[in-house]
Design an enzyme around this catalytic site. Structure first.
Site, short mmCIF file in Angstrom:
data_model
loop_
_atom_site.label_atom_id
_atom_site.label_comp_id
_atom_site.label_asym_id
_atom_site.label_seq_id
_atom_site.Cartn_x
_atom_site.Cartn_y
_atom_site.Cartn_z
N TRP A 131 0.94 -0.93 0.06
CA TRP A 131 -0.39 -0.22 0.11
C TRP A 131 0.63 0.73 0.42
CZ3 TRP A 131 -1.99 2.46 4.88
CH2 TRP A 131 -3.09 3.78 4.42
N ASP A 211 -0.35 -5.65 9.22
CA ASP A 211 -1.02 -5.24 9.33
C ASP A 211 -2.65 -6.22 8.91
OD1 ASP A 211 -2.72 -2.56 8.53
OD2 ASP A 211 -1.19 -2.10 6.80
N LYS A 246 -13.36 -1.07 7.04
CA LYS A 246 -13.90 -1.94 5.79
C LYS A 246 -14.90 -2.61 6.46
CE LYS A 246 -11.26 0.03 4.05
NZ LYS A 246 -9.88 0.57 3.73
#
Ligand code: LMR
Length: 398
Positions: A131, A211, A246
């Site tokens: 990312w 993560d 999310k």
């Protein structure tokens, strides 16, 4: 003038697409940019469990006073249980602490500053690719950022190369791993791969930072936590960044946590004192609303069941969209070329489309992907799959 020498920088590689998409007048446009889940209506609705929890909070909250550096204790406990499992021995041993943060991104920034302040000289190793904000956050904190191979130019997961590089990382350095639903590629490690990574982490005395931004979007809430729990059970120390953006659909509420596992309850207090001091310099107190919603849901069996069903609904819809896109590409002779979309997990797919093709999709077909060919599969409108497949075929056959 004071601001004369300030130069304009390019817009964010992901968030910049939101504006570009919004101003595109083409009624047939596709937003496959920022990682946001969309339902069959093309909307990102507030989850039913979230709405109910919010209503309850409106009725029962009596104050908006500060909540302290680590946030709400109930949120911290419940999010730790969600990540590590209710029966994790670490919880009973008080070797785990969660610090409430503004989203998973806030958790990463807190973690970056913590490493810079408290573990000076440690470098951080990121997957190549990762990312893009991982790159900038750790660099902004002053850490030396290095990379281990993950997905090569052939758009395939290269575990051998990954392990070979991990085996050369200096002792003590931090290695960032994506628990599941790797962003941006969608390629995840197998359980056997994870065990091999763990062996190296242990033998080289590396500090893992996992993560965990997409719990529930890969194979399920429990299944996706498998790698995190493997590491937590096997290692004395671990850093985990968890996001509720999310799986609770709380994107704009900025809700997440930095979860730290230490080798003793006593050491946890030392580490947490540092985290709260660091957080004070970053945002003082974390935002509360999203975390209060999460605590309300996870603390209430009925709401939790409703939420789990909703996560499963999102997860299975994404899986269907993956299969549907490959199916739509098949009559165009591209089924095999894009078969990996069905194998990848989570919202994102590294499609294998190059930057020229991504640009053509955007400027000739109003299909918005992130550079390097990352598509947010969760943003696809299922009723227009064949139109999307046709646009992809056009740029591939060009
Ligand atoms: C993404 O990668 O699209 C999401 O994680 C949203 C973000 O903040 O970049």
């Amino acid at each position: 003038m004071h601001f004369n020498d300030i130069q304009r920088v390019p817009s964010d590689p992901i968030l910049g697409l939101i504006e570009a998409y919004a101003t595109d007048a083409n009624p047939n446009k596709f937003d496959l940019g920022v990682g946001v889940y969309k339902d069959a209506m093309g909307l990102t609705p507030i989850l039913r469990a979230v709405k109910l929890a919010e209503q309850r909070l409106v009725d029962k909250q009596t104050t908006k006073t500060y909540i302290g550096g680590h946030g709400q204790t109930s949120f911290g406990t419940l999010i730790s249980e969600l990540v590590l499992g209710k029966d994790s021995p670490l919880l009973a041993a008080k070797r785990v602490g969660a610090t409430q943060t503004p989203g998973g991104t806030g958790a990463l920034r807190l973690c970056a500053d913590f490493i810079a302040d408290c573990l000076p000289g440690r470098g951080i190793w990121l997957s190549d690719p990762t990312w893009p904000i991982h790159e900038s956050i750790f660099a902004a904190a002053g850490l030396k950022v290095s990379h281990y191979p993950y997905v090569g130019s052939d758009n395939r997961l290269n575990v051998e190369a990954m392990l070979a590089t991990l085996n050369q990382i200096p002792h003590g350095d931090v290695v960032l791993l994506h628990a599941c639903c790797h962003n941006p590629t969608g390629f995840d490690l197998s359980q056997d791969d994870w065990r091999q990574v763990l062996d190296i982490v242990r033998s080289r005395d590396l500090l893992p930072l996992i993560d965990f931004a997409y719990q529930g979007f890969g194979d399920g809430l429990e299944q996706d936590a498998w790698s995190v729990r493997l590491f937590a059970d096997a290692l004395p120390e671990l850093l985990i960044t968890s996001s509720c953006s999310k799986n609770f659909g709380l994107y704009r509420e900025r809700t997440g946590a930095l979860i730290v596992c230490t080798d003793s309850a006593e050491k946890l207090l030392d580490v947490r004192s540092q985290l709260s001091a660091t957080a004070r310099n970053l945002w003082s107190n974390p935002p509360d609303h999203g975390a209060a919603i999460v605590a309300e849901i996870l603390g209430d069996p009925e709401l939790k069941t409703l939420w789990m069903d909703e996560v499963e609904e999102m997860r299975s819809r994404i899986a269907q969209l993956r299969a549907g896109l490959v199916e739509a590409l098949t009559p165009l002779g591209l089924g095999e070329r894009f078969a990996h979309i069905g194998v990848q997990r989570g919202m994102f797919s590294y499609t294998g489309l190059n930057d020229d093709q991504v640009a053509k999709l955007r400027y000739e077909h109003s299909v918005y992907l992130v550079s390097a060919g990352r598509a947010n599969i969760a943003g696809i409108d299922a009723s227009r799959l064949s139109l999307l497949a046709q646009a992809i075929a056009d740029v591939c056959h060009d």
